[in-house]
Structures are given as C-alpha cells and as structure tokens.
Design a protein around this motif. Structure first.
Motif, mmCIF file in Angstrom:
data_model
loop_
_atom_site.group_PDB
_atom_site.id
_atom_site.type_symbol
_atom_site.label_atom_id
_atom_site.label_comp_id
_atom_site.label_asym_id
_atom_site.label_seq_id
_atom_site.Cartn_x
_atom_site.Cartn_y
_atom_site.Cartn_z
ATOM 1 N N ILE A 61 0.656 -1.165 -0.066
ATOM 2 C CA ILE A 61 0.022 -0.058 0.070
ATOM 3 C C ILE A 61 1.015 1.270 0.091
ATOM 4 C CG2 ILE A 61 -1.871 1.384 1.414
ATOM 5 C CD1 ILE A 61 -3.000 -1.347 2.355
ATOM 6 N N ALA A 62 1.862 1.285 0.910
ATOM 7 C CA ALA A 62 2.754 2.480 0.837
ATOM 8 C C ALA A 62 3.449 2.675 -0.579
ATOM 9 C CB ALA A 62 3.766 2.210 2.244
ATOM 10 N N TRP A 64 2.588 1.585 -3.427
ATOM 11 C CA TRP A 64 1.627 2.269 -4.495
ATOM 12 C C TRP A 64 1.446 3.495 -4.382
ATOM 13 C CZ3 TRP A 64 0.211 0.941 -9.133
ATOM 14 C CH2 TRP A 64 -0.909 1.610 -9.666
ATOM 15 N N SER A 65 1.289 4.036 -2.981
ATOM 16 C CA SER A 65 1.043 5.625 -2.716
ATOM 17 C C SER A 65 2.212 6.471 -3.149
ATOM 18 C CB SER A 65 0.761 5.923 -1.455
ATOM 19 O OG SER A 65 1.787 5.610 -0.425
ATOM 20 N N ARG A 68 2.188 6.567 -7.020
ATOM 21 C CA ARG A 68 1.161 7.190 -7.674
ATOM 22 C C ARG A 68 1.207 8.813 -7.775
ATOM 23 N NH1 ARG A 68 -3.971 6.614 -5.124
ATOM 24 N NH2 ARG A 68 -5.036 7.272 -6.995
ATOM 25 N N ARG A 69 2.269 9.283 -7.039
ATOM 26 C CA ARG A 69 2.461 10.702 -6.637
ATOM 27 C C ARG A 69 2.819 11.232 -8.017
ATOM 28 N NH1 ARG A 69 6.733 11.113 -1.682
ATOM 29 N NH2 ARG A 69 5.654 10.182 -0.174
ATOM 30 N N ARG A 72 6.152 12.453 -9.627
ATOM 31 C CA ARG A 72 6.583 11.391 -9.034
ATOM 32 C C ARG A 72 7.869 11.545 -8.398
ATOM 33 N NH1 ARG A 72 6.481 6.115 -12.399
ATOM 34 N NH2 ARG A 72 4.032 6.312 -12.146
ATOM 35 N N ASP A 78 11.092 10.428 3.024
ATOM 36 C CA ASP A 78 10.110 9.483 2.715
ATOM 37 C C ASP A 78 10.738 8.007 2.778
ATOM 38 O OD1 ASP A 78 8.004 10.931 1.980
ATOM 39 O OD2 ASP A 78 8.876 11.445 0.093
ATOM 40 N N ALA A 137 2.440 15.161 0.256
ATOM 41 C CA ALA A 137 2.353 13.739 0.314
ATOM 42 C C ALA A 137 3.300 12.724 1.357
ATOM 43 C CB ALA A 137 3.132 13.247 -1.064
ATOM 44 N N ARG A 140 1.262 12.852 4.589
ATOM 45 C CA ARG A 140 0.162 11.716 4.376
ATOM 46 C C ARG A 140 0.918 10.281 4.769
ATOM 47 N NH1 ARG A 140 -1.636 15.008 0.193
ATOM 48 N NH2 ARG A 140 -0.632 13.652 -1.316
ATOM 49 N N LEU A 141 1.933 10.188 4.027
ATOM 50 C CA LEU A 141 2.596 8.765 4.090
ATOM 51 C C LEU A 141 3.132 8.475 5.656
ATOM 52 C CD1 LEU A 141 3.739 6.264 2.827
ATOM 53 C CD2 LEU A 141 5.839 7.652 2.320
ATOM 54 N N GLU A 144 -0.149 7.887 7.617
ATOM 55 C CA GLU A 144 -0.639 6.591 7.289
ATOM 56 C C GLU A 144 0.123 5.549 8.142
ATOM 57 O OE1 GLU A 144 -3.583 6.168 6.705
ATOM 58 O OE2 GLU A 144 -4.041 8.197 6.102
#
Length: 258
Positions: A61-62, A64-65, A68-69, A72, A78, A137, A140-141, A144
C-alpha cells in the motif's frame, strides 16, 4: 533553441528519484525480515506463507502510494518512513506467527523491531525539517504509517493484555469511518500540542507493554491510561469539529437573513 519552463521542469522531474527502487527495497526488507523470523521461530508451511503474505500488506500500500505521486518524487524523509514501513511488515508477520503459536507472546526480537520502528517516527520528521523538503504527500505517508504501526503494535499487545487494547490502534480508523457518515468530521483540525503528545504516548506505552520483563498487570494499566487519554483526545476533536460546523452554519444563516 531554448527550452521552456515546462520542459525544464519535466527534465528535472526525470532526474529526480521516483521511488521505484525504494518501493522494491521496502518490499524486499519486509519479506526478508519475515523470513528471518520464520527461521528463528519455525512454523508450518501454511503459517509461514501467511506471515510472509501479511508482511507485504502495508509495504504494498505504501509503495503504491509513492508510485502514484504526481510529480513522482521521493525525499530522504520518505525513505526513512519506508524503512518504518518495512519494519511494520516484519511486525505484521510476527503478529501472524504469534497468533499461530509459533512465536511467544512477548519476545526481545519483537521488542527491538517495535522500538526501532517507533524511534524512526521522530527521525523522518527531523530529516524533513533539516532538508526543508517536507511535502504534503510525505506528511500523508508518515501519518498513514503511524496509524498502521499503532494498529499492528496494539494487536500484538492485545494478545497478552486483552482485545480491548486493539481500540488504541483502531481509533483513527473508526474516526475515518465516522467521517463518512458525519460531514463535519471531514474538516481540517487545527494544530494541537495535546493531540501530538497523546499520539506519542500511545506508541510508547504499547511498545513498553511488549517488553518481556514488564508485568502484564502493569502493561494493562499503562494501556488503559493511554486509551483513556486517546478517547479524551478524539472526543475533544469531535466536539471542536461539531462546534465549528454549527458556528459556520449559524454564520451562513445570519448572512442570508441580512
């Protein structure tokens, strides 16, 4: 012939790290850690397969997120967060092994991994501030990842103390579910030092409770106090959101009457 600003931006984006390799490394780290746990605490083929599969849930999930940025791009902060994601994958594998009885309820191995994952939460924020490259972004990462870590850690502690501890990790997801029903809960909350302190206490208390030398009764007392503080924090935020919504509605009514 000179290139325009858009072409230059595209070229810069093309040279910037995109996160593909980082996502792959995160997945590999989670699987590698899960495999090491299985080697240390042997289990059957079915349980081993389930633990490896579970270790991939949060990293997939991480990753993929990140991919998708748009644009990118991935930052140093990060990357620290993705290390935490890999460690969460290892802890998720440990949860499966513990439920299956292959791993003791509380071990030093799990405690070390949990402590490292929790400690790195402060590092990624420090890296972002130091490099002055914090992004929405990335925030948010990080958020989550915090939520996923707390859910897995509270599930591990719940196996020892009681399933009510799982509420610590579920509160954030219950709030998100509530926001689907209650529109006022979707508003942006203002900064709160109290909220940040309570959030930090949750992870610390749960990790301490996982210590093999900590009496179960003491771990339960700490977890109960942390859950009470968390309920207070969420209740405080919900009241604020509802009051703000009512105030905004009253303001619109007065404007329409004038």
């Amino acid at each position: 012939m000179s290139r325009g600003p858009s072409a230059a931006a595209s070229a810069a984006e093309g040279r910037a790290p995109t996160g593909r390799l980082d996502a792959v490394v995160t997945l590999a780290g989670a699987v590698g850690g899960a495999s090491l746990l299985i080697a240390l605490f042997p289990s059957g083929a079915l349980v081993s397969g389930m633990s490896v599969a579970a270790s991939l849930v949060v990293p997939v999930i991480a990753g993929w997120s990140v991919l998708r940025r748009r644009p990118r791009m991935i930052t140093s902060a990060d990357r620290v967060t993705l290390v935490r994601v890999a460690l969460i994958g290892v802890l998720t594998a440990a949860l499966v092994l513990t439920i299956a009885g292959a791993l003791p309820l509380r071990t030093w191995t799990v405690l070390v991994v949990a402590t490292l994952a929790t400690a790195l939460d402060a590092v990624d924020g420090w890296v972002a501030r130091r490099a002055d490259r914090g992004t929405a972004a990335g925030a948010r990462l990080d958020s989550e990842t915090d939520a996923a870590a707390l859910l897995v850690l509270s599930a591990l502690l719940a196996l020892t103390v009681g399933w009510w501890v799982l509420l610590i990790g579920m509160m954030r997801y219950l709030f998100v579910l509530g926001s689907v029903i209650r529109r006022p809960w979707r508003q942006t909350l203002p900064y709160s030092g109290f909220r940040r302190v309570v959030a930090a206490v949750q992870a610390t208390v749960v990790v301490v409770g996982l210590g093999p030398v900590v009496p179960v009764s003491l771990a339960a007392m700490f977890a109960g106090s942390a859950l009470a503080a968390l309920l207070c924090s969420f209740g405080r935020d919900i009241l604020l959101l509802e009051q703000t919504h009512r105030s905004a509605g009253s303001g619109r009514d007065h404007e329409s009457e004038s």
